[in-house]
Design a protein around this motif. Sequence first.
Motif, mmCIF file in Angstrom:
data_model
loop_
_atom_site.group_PDB
_atom_site.id
_atom_site.type_symbol
_atom_site.label_atom_id
_atom_site.label_comp_id
_atom_site.label_asym_id
_atom_site.label_seq_id
_atom_site.Cartn_x
_atom_site.Cartn_y
_atom_site.Cartn_z
ATOM 1 N N ASN A 1 -5.211 5.008 -3.396
ATOM 2 C CA ASN A 1 -3.839 5.025 -2.901
ATOM 3 C C ASN A 1 -3.414 3.615 -2.475
ATOM 4 O O ASN A 1 -4.196 2.667 -2.528
ATOM 5 C CB ASN A 1 -3.666 6.047 -1.770
ATOM 6 N N LEU A 2 -2.169 3.515 -2.068
ATOM 7 C CA LEU A 2 -1.577 2.215 -1.754
ATOM 8 C C LEU A 2 -2.287 1.508 -0.604
ATOM 9 O O LEU A 2 -2.502 0.298 -0.654
ATOM 10 C CB LEU A 2 -0.092 2.417 -1.431
ATOM 11 N N ASP A 3 -2.671 2.261 0.417
ATOM 12 C CA ASP A 3 -3.339 1.655 1.575
ATOM 13 C C ASP A 3 -4.646 0.976 1.168
ATOM 14 O O ASP A 3 -4.923 -0.159 1.553
ATOM 15 C CB ASP A 3 -3.634 2.706 2.645
ATOM 16 N N ARG A 4 -5.438 1.685 0.383
ATOM 17 C CA ARG A 4 -6.719 1.114 -0.055
ATOM 18 C C ARG A 4 -6.521 -0.070 -0.986
ATOM 19 O O ARG A 4 -7.271 -1.042 -0.940
ATOM 20 C CB ARG A 4 -7.565 2.182 -0.729
ATOM 21 N N ALA A 5 -5.496 -0.005 -1.829
ATOM 22 C CA ALA A 5 -5.225 -1.114 -2.744
ATOM 23 C C ALA A 5 -4.835 -2.373 -1.970
ATOM 24 O O ALA A 5 -5.299 -3.474 -2.279
ATOM 25 C CB ALA A 5 -4.113 -0.733 -3.725
ATOM 26 N N VAL A 6 -4.002 -2.214 -0.949
ATOM 27 C CA VAL A 6 -3.577 -3.366 -0.144
ATOM 28 C C VAL A 6 -4.760 -3.945 0.635
ATOM 29 O O VAL A 6 -4.937 -5.167 0.684
ATOM 30 C CB VAL A 6 -2.428 -2.970 0.812
ATOM 31 N N LEU A 7 -5.588 -3.088 1.210
ATOM 32 C CA LEU A 7 -6.753 -3.577 1.952
ATOM 33 C C LEU A 7 -7.745 -4.273 1.028
ATOM 34 O O LEU A 7 -8.310 -5.315 1.384
ATOM 35 C CB LEU A 7 -7.432 -2.427 2.696
ATOM 36 N N ALA A 8 -7.953 -3.712 -0.159
ATOM 37 C CA ALA A 8 -8.857 -4.348 -1.120
ATOM 38 C C ALA A 8 -8.319 -5.698 -1.559
ATOM 39 O O ALA A 8 -9.062 -6.689 -1.654
ATOM 40 C CB ALA A 8 -9.062 -3.440 -2.330
ATOM 41 N N PHE A 9 -7.018 -5.776 -1.818
ATOM 42 C CA PHE A 9 -6.397 -7.030 -2.223
ATOM 43 C C PHE A 9 -6.519 -8.078 -1.118
ATOM 44 O O PHE A 9 -6.860 -9.239 -1.396
ATOM 45 C CB PHE A 9 -4.927 -6.792 -2.579
ATOM 46 N N ALA A 10 -6.266 -7.681 0.126
ATOM 47 C CA ALA A 10 -6.386 -8.614 1.248
ATOM 48 C C ALA A 10 -7.822 -9.113 1.398
ATOM 49 O O ALA A 10 -8.060 -10.298 1.652
ATOM 50 C CB ALA A 10 -5.917 -7.953 2.540
ATOM 51 N N GLY A 11 -8.775 -8.225 1.213
ATOM 52 C CA GLY A 11 -10.177 -8.630 1.296
ATOM 53 C C GLY A 11 -10.571 -9.600 0.203
ATOM 54 O O GLY A 11 -11.247 -10.606 0.452
ATOM 55 N N ALA B 1 -5.400 -18.762 6.673
ATOM 56 C CA ALA B 1 -4.514 -18.528 7.814
ATOM 57 C C ALA B 1 -3.261 -17.767 7.380
ATOM 58 O O ALA B 1 -2.801 -16.862 8.090
ATOM 59 C CB ALA B 1 -4.130 -19.856 8.466
ATOM 60 N N PHE B 2 -2.714 -18.094 6.225
ATOM 61 C CA PHE B 2 -1.535 -17.393 5.713
ATOM 62 C C PHE B 2 -1.844 -15.912 5.481
ATOM 63 O O PHE B 2 -1.043 -15.038 5.828
ATOM 64 C CB PHE B 2 -1.057 -18.039 4.411
ATOM 65 N N ILE B 3 -2.997 -15.626 4.927
ATOM 66 C CA ILE B 3 -3.387 -14.237 4.681
ATOM 67 C C ILE B 3 -3.504 -13.482 6.010
ATOM 68 O O ILE B 3 -3.001 -12.364 6.157
ATOM 69 C CB ILE B 3 -4.721 -14.171 3.904
ATOM 70 N N GLY B 4 -4.148 -14.104 6.995
ATOM 71 C CA GLY B 4 -4.290 -13.476 8.304
ATOM 72 C C GLY B 4 -2.952 -13.235 8.981
ATOM 73 O O GLY B 4 -2.716 -12.164 9.555
ATOM 74 N N LEU B 5 -2.060 -14.211 8.914
ATOM 75 C CA LEU B 5 -0.733 -14.045 9.518
ATOM 76 C C LEU B 5 0.063 -12.954 8.812
ATOM 77 O O LEU B 5 0.783 -12.179 9.460
ATOM 78 C CB LEU B 5 0.031 -15.372 9.483
ATOM 79 N N ASN B 6 -0.051 -12.885 7.496
ATOM 80 C CA ASN B 6 0.656 -11.845 6.751
ATOM 81 C C ASN B 6 0.126 -10.460 7.123
ATOM 82 O O ASN B 6 0.904 -9.517 7.274
ATOM 83 C CB ASN B 6 0.515 -12.083 5.248
#
Length: 67
Positions: free
Chosen positions: A2-12, A34-39
């Motif tokens: 689902n979308l939540d897992r896709a976003v978390l995987a992409f961020a990781g 830092a940009f990834i963390g702030l986003n």
Amino acid sequence: MNLDRAVLAFAGVMTLLSVVLTHFVSPWFLLFTAFIGLNMLQAAFTGFCPAALVFKKLGISSGCAFR
């Protein structure tokens, strides 16, 4: 997936990629980290995530965090 897992995987993946680039290419890639963390932080408070919009347009079904 689902979308939540896709976003978390992409961020990781992006976070790990930025660490690898920092190590092998340039310390300036810490700005990318830092940009990834702030986003991720602003998405937690506002619910707006550009990656979630892209994944939603690609047809990934919504999860409970990004509706």
